[in-house]
Design a protein around this motif. Structure first.
Motif, mmCIF file in Angstrom:
data_model
loop_
_atom_site.group_PDB
_atom_site.id
_atom_site.type_symbol
_atom_site.label_atom_id
_atom_site.label_comp_id
_atom_site.label_asym_id
_atom_site.label_seq_id
_atom_site.Cartn_x
_atom_site.Cartn_y
_atom_site.Cartn_z
ATOM 1 N N LEU A 1 25.378 -4.088 76.226
ATOM 2 C CA LEU A 1 25.883 -3.657 77.523
ATOM 3 C C LEU A 1 24.786 -2.787 78.127
ATOM 4 C CD1 LEU A 1 29.599 -2.657 76.899
ATOM 5 C CD2 LEU A 1 28.678 -4.818 77.682
ATOM 6 N N THR A 2 24.508 -2.991 79.390
ATOM 7 C CA THR A 2 23.430 -2.269 80.054
ATOM 8 C C THR A 2 24.007 -1.364 81.142
ATOM 9 O OG1 THR A 2 22.169 -4.310 79.779
ATOM 10 C CG2 THR A 2 21.146 -2.593 81.038
ATOM 11 N N TYR A 3 23.584 -0.129 81.104
ATOM 12 C CA TYR A 3 23.980 0.855 82.107
ATOM 13 C C TYR A 3 22.715 1.395 82.767
ATOM 14 C CZ TYR A 3 28.611 0.710 80.042
ATOM 15 O OH TYR A 3 29.831 0.283 79.593
ATOM 16 N N ARG A 4 22.867 2.160 83.804
ATOM 17 C CA ARG A 4 21.704 2.668 84.542
ATOM 18 C C ARG A 4 20.740 3.415 83.634
ATOM 19 N NH1 ARG A 4 22.983 5.938 89.777
ATOM 20 N NH2 ARG A 4 24.191 4.036 89.959
ATOM 21 N N ASP A 5 21.248 4.272 82.772
ATOM 22 C CA ASP A 5 20.388 5.131 81.959
ATOM 23 C C ASP A 5 20.344 4.785 80.480
ATOM 24 O OD1 ASP A 5 19.769 6.648 84.234
ATOM 25 O OD2 ASP A 5 21.547 7.887 83.950
ATOM 26 N N THR A 6 21.091 3.771 80.070
ATOM 27 C CA THR A 6 21.147 3.486 78.639
ATOM 28 C C THR A 6 21.582 2.041 78.387
ATOM 29 O OG1 THR A 6 21.993 4.272 76.517
ATOM 30 C CG2 THR A 6 23.550 4.216 78.339
ATOM 31 N N GLN A 7 21.392 1.619 77.165
ATOM 32 C CA GLN A 7 21.889 0.324 76.701
ATOM 33 C C GLN A 7 22.639 0.568 75.400
ATOM 34 O OE1 GLN A 7 18.182 -1.893 76.438
ATOM 35 N NE2 GLN A 7 18.884 -3.139 78.147
ATOM 36 N N TRP B 1 32.206 4.840 72.320
ATOM 37 C CA TRP B 1 32.397 4.400 73.697
ATOM 38 C C TRP B 1 33.897 4.301 73.892
ATOM 39 C CZ3 TRP B 1 28.586 2.282 77.247
ATOM 40 C CH2 TRP B 1 27.290 2.548 76.845
ATOM 41 N N VAL C 1 35.234 0.351 78.630
ATOM 42 C CA VAL C 1 34.266 -0.481 79.354
ATOM 43 C C VAL C 1 35.034 -1.137 80.484
ATOM 44 C CG1 VAL C 1 32.766 -2.505 79.198
ATOM 45 C CG2 VAL C 1 32.918 -0.929 77.261
ATOM 46 N N HIS D 1 31.776 -5.047 82.898
ATOM 47 C CA HIS D 1 30.374 -5.129 82.492
ATOM 48 C C HIS D 1 30.068 -6.496 81.902
ATOM 49 C CE1 HIS D 1 28.638 -1.170 83.104
ATOM 50 N NE2 HIS D 1 29.859 -0.718 82.878
ATOM 51 N N CYS E 1 36.006 -5.984 79.764
ATOM 52 C CA CYS E 1 36.762 -4.740 79.933
ATOM 53 C C CYS E 1 37.413 -4.389 78.601
ATOM 54 C CB CYS E 1 37.832 -4.892 81.018
ATOM 55 S SG CYS E 1 37.138 -5.013 82.682
#
Length: 139
Positions: free
Chosen positions: A30-36, A96, A99, A102, A127
């Motif tokens: 899963l990829t987020y703006r500041d992390t994976q 986590w 979700v 994503h 989700c």
């Protein structure tokens, strides 16, 4: 100092390859703006040498497609759970909590190098609520 660490890592990878210890890892992220986040890791693939990036990439593409039925997060696995459910459980295991909407992306890694994108993305969104896969309400 950073250069020395990088050189040591390259020497270690080269030595591992000479000793017959080359490997290939495949994973769903899963990829987020500041992390994976490594959401699910498939079984390791044996390769002959650490310079076989294309072989690793191609075998990971095949393994990810077979595992997920070409990115279907609601496909059933041999464990009797959906692909998305296995991912949700793994994400909960790394703290986590949820979700929402994503995509899941395929990546591969050769001999401890950086994770590289396979070009795969789930067609639908994932989700998770707590540790359960749920249907996404707002795509």
């Amino acid at each position: 100092m950073k250069i020395a660490i990088v050189l040591l890592a390259l020497v270690a990878a080269a030595c591992a390859a000479q000793n017959g210890e080359a490997w290939c890892r495949c994973g769903a992220f899963l990829t987020y703006r500041d992390t994976q986040a490594l959401a699910y890791e498939l079984p390791e693939i044996t390769i002959d040498y650490c310079d076989q990036h294309n072989r690793c990439k191609n075998e990971c593409i095949t393994a990810i497609d077979e595992f997920s039925h070409y990115g279907d997060l609601w496909a059933m696995t041999p464990e009797g759970k959906t692909v998305g459910q296995l991912i949700c459980e793994n994400l909960t295991g790394i703290d986590w909590t949820g979700v929402h909407n994503h995509r899941v992306y395929g990546y591969y890694e050769v001999c401890g190098g950086p994770w590289e994108y396979t070009g795969q993305a789930s067609p639908d969104m994932l989700c998770c609520s707590e540790n359960l896969q749920v249907h996404c309400l707002n795509n």
